[in-house]
Design a protein around this motif. Structure first.
Motif, short mmCIF file in Angstrom:
data_model
loop_
_atom_site.label_atom_id
_atom_site.label_comp_id
_atom_site.label_asym_id
_atom_site.label_seq_id
_atom_site.Cartn_x
_atom_site.Cartn_y
_atom_site.Cartn_z
N PHE A 85 19.27 90.36 74.99
CA PHE A 85 20.15 91.31 74.30
C PHE A 85 20.93 90.60 73.19
N HIS A 86 21.48 89.44 73.49
CA HIS A 86 22.26 88.71 72.48
C HIS A 86 21.38 88.13 71.38
N LYS A 87 20.10 88.04 71.63
CA LYS A 87 19.18 87.64 70.57
C LYS A 87 18.96 88.80 69.59
N LYS A 88 19.00 90.01 70.10
CA LYS A 88 18.71 91.19 69.27
C LYS A 88 19.96 91.75 68.59
N MET A 89 21.14 91.42 69.09
CA MET A 89 22.39 91.91 68.49
C MET A 89 23.29 90.74 68.15
N GLN A 90 23.71 90.67 66.88
CA GLN A 90 24.57 89.60 66.42
C GLN A 90 25.80 90.18 65.71
N MET A 91 26.77 89.31 65.42
CA MET A 91 28.03 89.77 64.83
C MET A 91 28.43 88.87 63.67
N VAL A 92 28.93 89.50 62.61
CA VAL A 92 29.55 88.78 61.50
C VAL A 92 31.04 89.09 61.57
N PHE A 93 31.86 88.05 61.66
CA PHE A 93 33.28 88.24 61.95
C PHE A 93 34.10 88.42 60.67
N GLN A 94 35.31 88.92 60.86
CA GLN A 94 36.19 89.27 59.75
C GLN A 94 36.67 88.05 58.97
N ASP A 95 37.10 87.03 59.69
CA ASP A 95 37.74 85.88 59.03
C ASP A 95 36.75 84.73 58.86
N PRO A 96 36.25 84.51 57.66
CA PRO A 96 35.27 83.43 57.47
C PRO A 96 35.88 82.04 57.63
N TYR A 97 37.22 81.96 57.65
CA TYR A 97 37.89 80.67 57.81
C TYR A 97 38.03 80.29 59.29
N ALA A 98 38.06 81.29 60.17
CA ALA A 98 38.26 81.03 61.59
C ALA A 98 36.98 81.13 62.42
N SER A 99 35.93 81.71 61.87
CA SER A 99 34.72 81.98 62.67
C SER A 99 33.69 80.86 62.63
N LEU A 100 33.96 79.81 61.82
CA LEU A 100 33.03 78.68 61.74
C LEU A 100 33.69 77.43 62.32
N ASN A 101 32.97 76.71 63.16
CA ASN A 101 33.49 75.50 63.79
C ASN A 101 33.69 74.41 62.73
N PRO A 102 34.92 73.95 62.50
CA PRO A 102 35.17 72.97 61.43
C PRO A 102 34.57 71.59 61.73
N ARG A 103 34.19 71.34 62.98
CA ARG A 103 33.64 70.04 63.35
C ARG A 103 32.12 69.97 63.21
N MET A 104 31.50 71.10 62.92
CA MET A 104 30.05 71.15 62.82
C MET A 104 29.62 71.29 61.36
N THR A 105 28.49 70.70 61.01
CA THR A 105 27.95 70.90 59.67
C THR A 105 27.39 72.31 59.57
N VAL A 106 27.21 72.77 58.35
CA VAL A 106 26.68 74.12 58.13
C VAL A 106 25.30 74.26 58.76
N GLY A 107 24.48 73.21 58.63
CA GLY A 107 23.15 73.25 59.23
C GLY A 107 23.20 73.43 60.73
N ALA A 108 24.12 72.71 61.39
CA ALA A 108 24.25 72.81 62.85
C ALA A 108 24.78 74.18 63.26
N ILE A 109 25.68 74.75 62.45
CA ILE A 109 26.23 76.08 62.74
C ILE A 109 25.12 77.13 62.70
N ILE A 110 24.31 77.09 61.65
CA ILE A 110 23.24 78.08 61.49
C ILE A 110 22.17 77.90 62.56
N ALA A 111 21.90 76.64 62.94
CA ALA A 111 20.82 76.36 63.89
C ALA A 111 21.23 76.54 65.34
N GLU A 112 22.50 76.81 65.60
CA GLU A 112 22.97 76.90 66.99
C GLU A 112 22.18 77.94 67.78
#
Length: 317
Positions: A85-112
């Motif tokens: 179910f979580h593979k078929k439904m995803q979410m884009v959050f309101q705050d782009p500053y708070a929804s991305l892990n600051p310790r991870m690279t962009v590549g790692a965030i997208i590949a999670e």
């Protein structure tokens, strides 16, 4: 399912506060979303629209009611079914500053998501990340950077790429443009539309900007104090709003033509939005409604079909 990818039936999400008080964030909300369409959910801050989205995707457990995704109750899924179910439904959050892990690279965030669902590894994983960055209008070298190196609009594109990584069918966009500059908002909305055409996506688009919601949505639902007060096709809702609250919201949209703007009557609501901890009896809008009647205090009107595919919860109809 009659073409419906999502059915929300009498959904409730109540939060128990200190002293035994209960905050009724979402209170008996029902609507359907057809496969491939964009359903816009609007209302002023605190009306429960974001809580509705988060309960649908199971970030919150429902207090009562059902959420059927492809005919299955999402709050009863376990194990492999829940993961699918979580593979078929995803979410884009309101705050782009708070929804991305600051310790991870962009590549790692997208590949999670790719890692969690074991979709791609090694070279294929890297190529998939680069493809997603290109899809949302970013460069492949951005994969090695960190979120703080990007603007708000770029961060929201990263959030969209993360949501797309595992090829979902349905995306909940929770006010995805409200934290962005006006000049960037149209770019992000156009990106959402292009991705929908290319990938046959279905959206629940949550926002408080009615003009933008009309532009992107097939149908619109209007919420007030945890209740759904009106749903209709986007063009029909703007042409003939039925509920007094919807009429007031639409009257607040600026018109670029000064002559038309002068002729239009602006509806100014009196008073403040009641507390969801102690909402009014009957219709929640009656304390601010210019057309309130005695029956409005006695009972909550049901959401009923007044015209074809046009539903409203108001004793006037």
């Amino acid at each position: 399912m009659n073409g419906n990818i999502l059915e929300v039936r009498n959904l409730k999400k109540h939060f128990v506060l200190g002293g035994g008080a209960v905050l009724k964030a979402v209170d008996d909300v029902s609507f359907t979303i057809k496969r491939g369409e964009t359903f816009g959910l609007v209302g002023e801050s605190g009306c429960g629209k974001s809580t509705t989205g988060r309960t649908i995707i199971r970030l919150y457990d429902a207090t009562d009611g059902e959420v059927l995704f492809n005919g299955r109750n999402v709050h009863k899924l376990k194990g492999k079914d829940s993961k699918e179910f979580h593979k078929k439904m995803q979410m884009v959050f309101q705050d782009p500053y708070a929804s991305l892990n600051p310790r991870m690279t962009v590549g790692a965030i997208i590949a999670e998501g790719l890692d969690i669902h074991a979709i791609a590894v090694g070279k294929e994983r890297t190529e998939r990340v680069h493809e997603l960055l290109h899809t949302v209008g970013l460069n492949t070298e951005h994969a090695n950077r960190f979120p703080h190196e990007f603007s708000g609009g770029q961060r929201q594109r990263i959030g969209i790429a993360r949501a797309l990584a595992i090829e979902p069918e349905f995306i909940i966009a929770d006010e995805p443009i409200s934290a962005l500059d006006v000049s960037i908002q149209a770019q992000v909305v156009n990106l959402f539309e292009r991705l929908q055409r290319e990938r046959n996506l279905t959206y629940l688009f949550i926002a408080h900007d009615l003009a933008m919601v009309k532009y992107i949505s097939s149908r619109i639902g209007v919420m007030y104090l945890g209740k759904m007060v009106e749903t209709a096709p986007a063009s029909e809702l703007h042409r003939r709003p039925l509920h007094p609250y919807t009429q007031a919201l639409l009257s607040a949209i600026p018109i670029p033509d000064p002559k038309l703007s002068q002729r239009r009557e602006r509806i100014i609501l009196q008073g403040d939005v009641p507390s969801p901890i102690s909402p009014p009896s009957g219709c929640p809008f009656r304390t601010r409604c210019p057309q309130a009647m005695p029956v409005c205090a006695a009972s909550m009107p049901a959401l009923k079909e007044v015209e074809k595919d046009h539903f409203t919860a108001c004793h006037l109809y």
